[in-house]
Design an enzyme around this catalytic site. Structure first.
Site, short mmCIF file in Angstrom:
data_model
loop_
_atom_site.label_atom_id
_atom_site.label_comp_id
_atom_site.label_asym_id
_atom_site.label_seq_id
_atom_site.Cartn_x
_atom_site.Cartn_y
_atom_site.Cartn_z
N SER A 9 -6.05 1.48 5.15
CA SER A 9 -4.92 0.75 5.83
C SER A 9 -5.18 0.43 7.19
CB SER A 9 -3.58 1.88 5.72
OG SER A 9 -2.87 1.27 6.82
N HIS A 34 -5.59 -3.05 3.31
CA HIS A 34 -4.34 -2.62 3.22
C HIS A 34 -3.76 -3.14 4.51
CE1 HIS A 34 -0.54 -1.35 1.57
NE2 HIS A 34 -0.13 -0.76 2.80
N ASP A 36 -0.39 -3.54 7.06
CA ASP A 36 0.76 -3.03 6.89
C ASP A 36 1.65 -3.82 8.20
OD1 ASP A 36 1.11 -0.83 5.24
OD2 ASP A 36 -0.49 0.13 6.37
N MET A 38 5.02 -4.62 10.07
CA MET A 38 6.28 -4.02 10.36
C MET A 38 7.05 -4.88 11.43
SD MET A 38 4.78 -0.21 10.53
CE MET A 38 3.90 0.81 9.20
N HIS A 67 1.29 -5.75 3.00
CA HIS A 67 2.27 -4.79 2.63
C HIS A 67 3.42 -5.17 3.58
CE1 HIS A 67 4.08 -0.55 2.34
NE2 HIS A 67 4.96 -1.38 1.88
N MET A 69 6.86 -4.76 5.29
CA MET A 69 7.94 -3.92 5.86
C MET A 69 8.89 -4.89 6.71
SD MET A 69 5.57 -0.64 5.87
CE MET A 69 4.21 -1.20 6.16
N MET A 139 5.55 4.06 -2.79
CA MET A 139 5.34 4.65 -1.43
C MET A 139 5.27 6.28 -1.79
SD MET A 139 4.99 2.15 0.71
CE MET A 139 4.70 3.21 2.24
N GLY A 144 6.81 3.20 7.68
CA GLY A 144 6.92 3.13 9.17
C GLY A 144 5.85 3.57 9.89
N PHE A 145 5.06 4.46 9.52
CA PHE A 145 3.88 5.29 10.37
C PHE A 145 2.75 5.90 9.37
CE2 PHE A 145 7.84 5.58 12.55
CZ PHE A 145 7.77 4.97 13.90
N GLY A 146 1.67 5.60 9.97
CA GLY A 146 0.56 5.98 9.31
C GLY A 146 0.57 7.56 9.54
N GLY A 147 -0.30 8.29 8.82
CA GLY A 147 -0.39 9.89 9.21
C GLY A 147 0.62 10.74 8.82
N ASP A 177 0.66 4.72 -1.92
CA ASP A 177 0.49 4.46 -0.07
C ASP A 177 1.31 5.57 0.45
OD1 ASP A 177 0.37 3.17 2.34
OD2 ASP A 177 1.48 1.67 1.84
N GLY A 178 0.29 6.40 1.48
CA GLY A 178 1.02 7.31 2.04
C GLY A 178 0.59 8.65 2.01
N GLY A 179 -0.25 9.43 2.76
CA GLY A 179 -0.44 10.49 2.98
C GLY A 179 -1.47 10.75 1.89
N GLY A 199 -5.01 5.53 5.41
CA GLY A 199 -5.23 5.12 6.56
C GLY A 199 -5.81 6.14 7.43
N SER A 200 -5.28 7.20 7.88
CA SER A 200 -5.71 8.03 8.58
C SER A 200 -6.81 8.93 8.10
CB SER A 200 -4.64 9.20 9.17
OG SER A 200 -3.77 9.74 8.00
#
Ligand code: DX5
Ligand code: ZN
Length: 218
Positions: A9, A34, A36, A38, A67, A69, A139, A144-147, A177-179, A199-200
């Site tokens: 991401s 990816h 994002d 927003m 993606h 959002m 999701m 809304g946010f990475g990390g 997607d996410g974490g 991402g992170s």
């Protein structure tokens, strides 16, 4: 065995050096980029729009996965298609009963399409559109946010979504997607996900080729 695709991401990349970051992460083994998008309205954050995507497009031949959002995504899909997105995904929560027509409108632009659902939206909400999708995106954090931290409650939804996809007999990707980390990637793959956004976990590493390889092979 299903092919695993790793999708860094770009949200966690250095935007001041976006072109080089994208070029390098592709060399490091990314299958998909990816992106994002927003709008500060559908989610409480603002990232980038079609102009950014258009300008970084020449830096990579990987699949560009936008993606969205954003609210009223149908107003912008043409701009993202023209910017060079290979696949555009839109949220069930943003489209409601316009999801099917939005997916078909994306396809009409000659771009692949996918539906996205938030962690608290049941898989059954997109059952009626799965046949139009090239990808389904689940999701595993609230967008809304990475990390953010992975929400383990989505694991049974991954398995449920994979069953739904298999029931169509079509080759539809299942993206998560996410974490995502080295610690939970095995769980999401075992549950049936084959496109892994991170991402992170990737961009926080110095040796990104190594972490991409690990996420693919674990
Ligand atoms: C969240 C985004 C994700 C996010 C992933 O709204 O859709 O793609 O950037 O970042 P990590 O992997 O750090 O959770
Ligand atoms: Zn995303």
């Amino acid at each position: 065995m299903r092919k695993i695709k790793i999708a860094p991401s770009i949200l966690s990349a250095d935007f001041a050096r976006a072109g080089q970051e994208i070029e390098q992460i592709t060399k490091d083994g990314a299958d998909v980029l990816h992106l994002d998008v927003m709008d500060g309205s559908f989610v409480k954050n603002i990232s980038f729009g079609p102009k950014f995507i258009q300008e970084v497009r020449p830096y990579s031949k990987a699949t560009f996965d936008a993606h969205l959002m954003i609210v009223n995504p149908w107003n912008y899909i043409k701009q993202f298609a023209n910017a060079g997105a290979d696949i555009i995904t839109v949220h069930y929560e943003a489209c409601g009963d316009k999801l099917k027509e939005t997916l078909l409108a994306i396809k009409d632009l000659g771009v692949k399409c996918g539906a996205v659902i938030n962690p608290d939206t049941p898989v059954e909400k997109i059952e009626n559109v799965i046949e139009y999708c090239d990808m389904l995106l689940l999701m595993s954090v609230y967008p809304g946010f990475g990390g953010q931290k992975f929400i383990p409650d989505v694991l049974p939804k991954i398995a449920e979504a994979r069953k739904l996809i298999d029931s169509t007999g079509k080759d539809i990707d299942l993206e998560i997607d996410g974490g995502i980390t080295k610690e939970n990637v095995r769980l999401v793959k075992d549950a049936g996900a084959n496109v892994i956004v991170a991402g992170s976990t990737i961009f926080n590493q110095i040796d990104r080729a190594k972490i991409i390889r690990e996420l693919r092979e674990i």
